[in-house]
Design an enzyme around this catalytic site. Structure first.
Site, PDB file in Angstrom:
ATOM      1  N   ARG A  40     -12.722 -11.887   4.252  1.00 40.47           N
ATOM      2  CA  ARG A  40     -11.956 -11.524   3.044  1.00 40.47           C
ATOM      3  C   ARG A  40     -11.817 -12.723   2.107  1.00 40.47           C
ATOM      4  NH1 ARG A  40      -5.811 -11.589   1.856  1.00 40.47           N
ATOM      5  NH2 ARG A  40      -5.912 -13.326   3.293  1.00 40.47           N
TER       6      ARG A  40
ATOM      7  N   ARG B 244     -11.994 -19.753   3.913  1.00 38.90           N
ATOM      8  CA  ARG B 244     -11.074 -19.903   5.049  1.00 38.90           C
ATOM      9  C   ARG B 244     -11.750 -20.081   6.402  1.00 38.90           C
ATOM     10  NH1 ARG B 244      -6.773 -15.336   3.451  1.00 38.90           N
ATOM     11  NH2 ARG B 244      -5.696 -16.730   2.053  1.00 38.90           N
TER      12      ARG B 244
ATOM     13  N   ALA C  72       0.841  -1.203   0.000  1.00 42.49           N
ATOM     14  CA  ALA C  72       0.000   0.000   0.000  1.00 42.49           C
ATOM     15  C   ALA C  72       0.877   1.255   0.000  1.00 42.49           C
ATOM     16  CB  ALA C  72      -0.917  -0.010   1.223  1.00 42.49           C
TER      17      ALA C  72
ATOM     18  N   LYS D 106       8.820   1.303  10.313  1.00 45.40           N
ATOM     19  CA  LYS D 106       9.368   1.130  11.667  1.00 45.40           C
ATOM     20  C   LYS D 106      10.522   0.147  11.740  1.00 45.40           C
ATOM     21  CE  LYS D 106       5.747  -1.871  13.550  1.00 45.40           C
ATOM     22  NZ  LYS D 106       4.772  -2.008  14.605  1.00 45.40           N
TER      23      LYS D 106
ATOM     24  N   HIS E 210      -6.130 -17.913   9.358  1.00 44.50           N
ATOM     25  CA  HIS E 210      -5.739 -18.771   8.238  1.00 44.50           C
ATOM     26  C   HIS E 210      -5.763 -20.207   8.741  1.00 44.50           C
ATOM     27  CE1 HIS E 210      -3.606 -20.555   4.931  1.00 44.50           C
ATOM     28  NE2 HIS E 210      -3.720 -19.415   4.270  1.00 44.50           N
TER      29      HIS E 210
ATOM     30  N   SER F   8       3.383  -7.652   3.272  1.00 49.86           N
ATOM     31  CA  SER F   8       3.360  -7.737   1.801  1.00 49.86           C
ATOM     32  C   SER F   8       4.424  -8.694   1.276  1.00 49.86           C
ATOM     33  CB  SER F   8       3.546  -6.350   1.182  1.00 49.86           C
ATOM     34  OG  SER F   8       2.473  -5.523   1.562  1.00 49.86           O
TER      35      SER F   8
ATOM     36  N   GLN G 116       2.159 -15.228  -0.247  1.00 51.04           N
ATOM     37  CA  GLN G 116       2.612 -16.336  -1.090  1.00 51.04           C
ATOM     38  C   GLN G 116       1.702 -16.531  -2.292  1.00 51.04           C
ATOM     39  OE1 GLN G 116       2.493 -19.705   1.531  1.00 51.04           O
ATOM     40  NE2 GLN G 116       4.386 -19.152   2.567  1.00 51.04           N
TER      41      GLN G 116
ATOM     42  N   GLU H   7      -7.943 -20.291  -5.896  1.00 44.06           N
ATOM     43  CA  GLU H   7      -7.908 -20.453  -4.445  1.00 44.06           C
ATOM     44  C   GLU H   7      -9.319 -20.613  -3.906  1.00 44.06           C
ATOM     45  OE1 GLU H   7      -5.700 -17.050  -3.044  1.00 44.06           O
ATOM     46  OE2 GLU H   7      -3.809 -18.141  -3.190  1.00 44.06           O
TER      47      GLU H   7
ATOM     48  N   HIS I  59      -4.626 -14.177  10.802  1.00 47.94           N
ATOM     49  CA  HIS I  59      -3.988 -13.951   9.506  1.00 47.94           C
ATOM     50  C   HIS I  59      -4.282 -12.577   8.915  1.00 47.94           C
ATOM     51  CE1 HIS I  59      -2.240 -14.991   5.715  1.00 47.94           C
ATOM     52  NE2 HIS I  59      -3.374 -14.911   5.057  1.00 47.94           N
TER      53      HIS I  59
HETATM   54  C1  FAD Z   1       1.939 -14.957   5.393  1.00 48.18           C
HETATM   55  C2  FAD Z   1       0.963 -14.111   4.647  1.00 48.18           C
HETATM   56  C3  FAD Z   1       0.548 -14.474   3.371  1.00 48.18           C
HETATM   57  C4  FAD Z   1      -0.350 -13.680   2.666  1.00 48.18           C
HETATM   58  N1  FAD Z   1      -0.705 -14.031   1.400  1.00 48.18           N
HETATM   59  C5  FAD Z   1      -1.491 -13.197   0.677  1.00 48.18           C
HETATM   60  C6  FAD Z   1      -1.775 -13.446  -0.685  1.00 48.18           C
HETATM   61  O1  FAD Z   1      -1.298 -14.419  -1.257  1.00 48.18           O
HETATM   62  N2  FAD Z   1      -2.563 -12.568  -1.347  1.00 48.18           N
HETATM   63  C7  FAD Z   1      -3.108 -11.468  -0.756  1.00 48.18           C
HETATM   64  O2  FAD Z   1      -3.812 -10.704  -1.410  1.00 48.18           O
HETATM   65  N3  FAD Z   1      -2.844 -11.198   0.539  1.00 48.18           N
HETATM   66  C8  FAD Z   1      -2.048 -12.018   1.255  1.00 48.18           C
HETATM   67  N4  FAD Z   1      -1.774 -11.726   2.558  1.00 48.18           N
HETATM   68  C9  FAD Z   1      -2.271 -10.472   3.124  1.00 48.18           C
HETATM   69  C10 FAD Z   1      -1.440  -9.334   2.559  1.00 48.18           C
HETATM   70  O3  FAD Z   1      -0.073  -9.713   2.509  1.00 48.18           O
HETATM   71  C11 FAD Z   1      -1.570  -8.084   3.396  1.00 48.18           C
HETATM   72  O4  FAD Z   1      -2.910  -7.806   3.643  1.00 48.18           O
HETATM   73  C12 FAD Z   1      -0.947  -6.900   2.679  1.00 48.18           C
HETATM   74  O5  FAD Z   1       0.379  -7.204   2.335  1.00 48.18           O
HETATM   75  C13 FAD Z   1      -1.003  -5.658   3.536  1.00 48.18           C
HETATM   76  O6  FAD Z   1      -0.219  -4.683   2.926  1.00 48.18           O
HETATM   77  P1  FAD Z   1      -0.050  -3.295   3.652  1.00 48.18           P
HETATM   78  O7  FAD Z   1       0.808  -2.480   2.767  1.00 48.18           O
HETATM   79  O8  FAD Z   1      -1.370  -2.784   4.042  1.00 48.18           O
HETATM   80  O9  FAD Z   1       0.703  -3.681   5.004  1.00 48.18           O
HETATM   81  P2  FAD Z   1       2.165  -4.367   5.245  1.00 48.18           P
HETATM   82  O10 FAD Z   1       2.692  -5.010   4.028  1.00 48.18           O
HETATM   83  O11 FAD Z   1       2.034  -5.197   6.468  1.00 48.18           O
HETATM   84  O12 FAD Z   1       3.043  -3.116   5.545  1.00 48.18           O
HETATM   85  C14 FAD Z   1       2.864  -2.351   6.701  1.00 48.18           C
HETATM   86  C15 FAD Z   1       4.064  -1.447   6.830  1.00 48.18           C
HETATM   87  O13 FAD Z   1       3.859  -0.515   7.871  1.00 48.18           O
HETATM   88  C16 FAD Z   1       4.998  -0.485   8.711  1.00 48.18           C
HETATM   89  N5  FAD Z   1       4.543  -0.016  10.014  1.00 48.18           N
HETATM   90  C17 FAD Z   1       3.636  -0.578  10.848  1.00 48.18           C
HETATM   91  N6  FAD Z   1       3.465   0.205  11.921  1.00 48.18           N
HETATM   92  C18 FAD Z   1       4.276   1.274  11.775  1.00 48.18           C
HETATM   93  C19 FAD Z   1       4.562   2.422  12.564  1.00 48.18           C
HETATM   94  N7  FAD Z   1       3.989   2.634  13.750  1.00 48.18           N
HETATM   95  N8  FAD Z   1       5.450   3.325  12.085  1.00 48.18           N
HETATM   96  C20 FAD Z   1       6.089   3.149  10.896  1.00 48.18           C
HETATM   97  N9  FAD Z   1       5.856   2.066  10.124  1.00 48.18           N
HETATM   98  C21 FAD Z   1       4.963   1.152  10.554  1.00 48.18           C
HETATM   99  C22 FAD Z   1       5.517  -1.895   8.668  1.00 48.18           C
HETATM  100  O14 FAD Z   1       6.846  -1.985   9.130  1.00 48.18           O
HETATM  101  C23 FAD Z   1       5.347  -2.181   7.190  1.00 48.18           C
HETATM  102  O15 FAD Z   1       6.383  -1.599   6.453  1.00 48.18           O
HETATM  103  C24 FAD Z   1      -0.874 -12.515   3.267  1.00 48.18           C
HETATM  104  C25 FAD Z   1      -0.458 -12.145   4.554  1.00 48.18           C
HETATM  105  C26 FAD Z   1       0.456 -12.935   5.235  1.00 48.18           C
HETATM  106  C27 FAD Z   1       0.891 -12.528   6.610  1.00 48.18           C
END
Ligand code: FAD
Length: 535
Positions: free
Chosen positions: A387, A291, A17, A36, A242, A44, A48, A114, A352
């Site tokens: 979801r 799920r 994001a 952080k 999950h 992200s 997988q 899936e 999850h």
């Molecule tokens: C093991 C696993 C497998 C998955 N597989 C899939 C899949 O195949 N397909 C799918 O669509 N989704 C999948 N998901 C879900 C998906 O990965 C997440 O919903 C998505 O990546 C979220 O992206 P994001 O950018 O919102 O958050 P994230 O990728 O979690 O990024 C959050 C960021 O914010 C930072 N952060 C947090 N708090 C703070 C703070 N206080 N100050 C500064 N930085 C901060 C973190 O360090 C990180 O950089 C999976 C999730 C997991 C855990």
């Protein structure tokens, strides 16, 4: 007070994001990305399975919309769902143009299927899609001069007009976000960042539970900070568990992708419980059921037979197929002595995905002016009560692009003064042990009392403990030097409170929320929207 750092846009979080927003804003805006830990840390990079998108002519947007609505059990927002589904092919093409090495077959994207999807529509890079996407984006971010990266900078709190020394907004007046306080962990000081636009992209809150597939960064910081600043938060009772996290004493949070069940993997009881399949007895869709159904079935069987885990068997596929489709899972299991070409994989359910979060409109706007939220930290209405697999990476990209458009068309200027951070706090050596104890206690009782199957009594017990922890942490926060552990605990307790409040308000079972006291689903479907108390 040191002078604040000035930017056009602050982005908190470097997952899909945050980085999507940063790259798309960079041509026109000076952007700061605060994260952080390291740039690559977050959920992200761990994804997988892949990214859902209608890319096959035999599929249609309506099918993807329908599958999402069915998974969301009456609580998805139709407009948000249509928007995400219809923008999916553009999002995939954007990633392809950046150079993400998606898996292909005969020159076309290879699409997998899936649970809950009626068609093959999961775009993937073998079984390490998130890592491939993040590696490509990070390389681009590092090569973009307009993006300034601040690793090891943790958001402490948002700075809104409400906190401004220059006076509180009058009742009814819109509140604006003017910047953030962030803990620079390397220098161990709190620094101030100023910008007219701030995007929260801090991910989910899986760490509130003892067992989770999420990385250590998933402590709900953005949700807690937005709530404290005055934003509404919705649907927090819907935590996705999950069904298949690797169960092994040396494996922390390793997920066995749903694609394993998609490619014919079968769930089995352990030998001591008979060893047979159990999903056919729970749902006609068997292993391909959504799920929540699979996670509840596993929870039920584990409790019924008193076993620590169940097994997932994919050994009917050839070693070559497994190497090609699941190289990561095969390698990780092999490291732990499990040969997936011959042996079933031990698995348990684990927290999850956080379906709820900060309420946004279709352009990522929150209730606070100049404050946007994108990704897992939000509640956009896409996921409803559950979801659909692989919709979340997609949501990150579609809403990041929409937010970028909103920022481009909303010129704002920075506030001239920001209140200084109060650094009169002291360090207390006792603090550490108490914080660690509270972390463990919180995650344990959230797992036991607010897990896959809930009761009102257990939720009330959890609420009582949360209120005690909140008082203690409030005192700590007011008096002592802030550390990452303290800040994360403060946020986790806040998020736990929001989950329990929401779960108590939902007097039915729907999607991911299952209450033994209210097993039926009501005809009227409404999201749970929590409004912060006036401060
Ligand atoms: C093991 C696993 C497998 C998955 N597989 C899939 C899949 O195949 N397909 C799918 O669509 N989704 C999948 N998901 C879900 C998906 O990965 C997440 O919903 C998505 O990546 C979220 O992206 P994001 O950018 O919102 O958050 P994230 O990728 O979690 O990024 C959050 C960021 O914010 C930072 N952060 C947090 N708090 C703070 C703070 N206080 N100050 C500064 N930085 C901060 C973190 O360090 C990180 O950089 C999976 C999730 C997991 C855990």
């Amino acid at each position: 007070m040191t002078n604040p750092q000035d930017f056009d846009v602050l982005i908190v979080g470097s997952g899909l994001a945050g980085l999507t927003a940063a790259l798309q804003l960079a041509p026109t805006h000076k952007v700061a990305v605060l994260t952080k830990r390291r740039l690559s840390d977050g959920s992200s990079g761990w994804a997988q399975g892949g990214i859902a998108a209608v890319m096959d002519p035999a599929d249609a947007f309506d099918n993807h919309v329908q599958d999402t609505l069915v998974a969301g059990v009456g609580l998805c927002d139709l407009e948000a769902t249509q928007k995400v589904v219809e923008h999916a092919p553009t999002a995939i093409r954007w990633l392809q143009d950046l150079g993400v090495p998606f898996s292909t077959e005969h020159g076309e994207l290879h699409l997998t299927r899936e649970g809950g999807h009626s068609h093959r529509r999961i775009v993937h890079a073998t079984d390490a899609t998130g890592a491939a996407v993040q590696a490509t984006l990070i390389e681009r971010v590092k090569a973009t001069p307009n993006i300034h990266v601040f690793e090891h900078h943790m958001l402490v709190d948002l700075i809104t007009d409400r906190r401004m020394a220059s006076g509180l907004p009058r009742p009814g007046q819109p509140v604006h976000c003017q910047g953030v306080y962030a803990l620079d962990e390397v220098r161990d000081v709190v620094v101030t960042f100023r910008a007219p636009h701030t995007i929260l992209a801090t991910g989910g809150a899986g760490k509130v539970y003892l067992y989770t597939t999420n990385p250590d960064t998933a402590t709900g910081d953005g949700i807690a900070a937005a709530w404290r600043a005055g934003c509404r938060v919705a649907n927090m009772e819907f935590i996705q568990f999950h069904p298949t996290c690797l169960y092994h004493p040396h494996a922390k949070s390793f997920l066995i992708s749903e694609a394993v069940r998609g490619e014919g993997g079968k769930l089995l009881l352990p030998p001591e419980a008979g060893g047979g399949r159990f999903m056919p007895a729970h749902d006609p869709r068997e292993e391909l059921a959504p799920r929540d159904v699979v996670a509840r079935a596993i929870d039920f069987e584990m409790k019924k037979h008193g076993v620590d885990c169940v097994y997932l068997d994919i050994s009917h596929q050839s070693p070559q197929f497994l190497e090609e489709h699941f190289p990561n899972i095969k390698a990780r299991c092999a490291e732990l002595g499990i040969d997936i070409t011959r042996q079933p994989i031990p698995v348990v359910p684990a927290a999850h995905y956080t379906c709820g979060g900060v309420v946004t409109d279709l352009d990522g706007r929150t209730d606070i002016g100049g404050l946007y939220a994108v990704g897992e930290t939000t509640c956009t209405g896409l996921h409803g009560a559950n979801r659909l697999a692989s919709n979340s990476l997609l949501e990150c990209m579609v809403f990041a692009s929409a937010t970028v458009d909103a920022i481009r068309t909303t010129p704002l200027t920075s506030s001239s003064t920001l209140p200084p951070w109060d650094d009169s706090r002291v360090t207390d050596a006792d603090e550490l042990v108490v914080i660690q104890h509270n972390w463990h206690e919180l995650r344990r009782f959230m797992w036991d009392y607010v897990g896959i199957v809930r009761t009102t009594k257990r939720l009330e017990r959890a609420a009582h403990r949360i209120s005690l922890l909140q008082k203690e942490i409030h005192e700590f926060y007011a008096q002592f030097h802030v550390t990452r552990d303290l800040l994360e605990l403060r946020n986790l307790v806040q998020v736990a409170d929001l989950i329990v409040m929401s779960a108590l308000l939902r007097r039915e079972s729907r999607g991911l929320h299952y209450s033994r006291d209210y097993p039926n689903t009501h005809a009227l479907a409404k999201p749970t929207v929590l409004v912060p108390p006036p401060r």
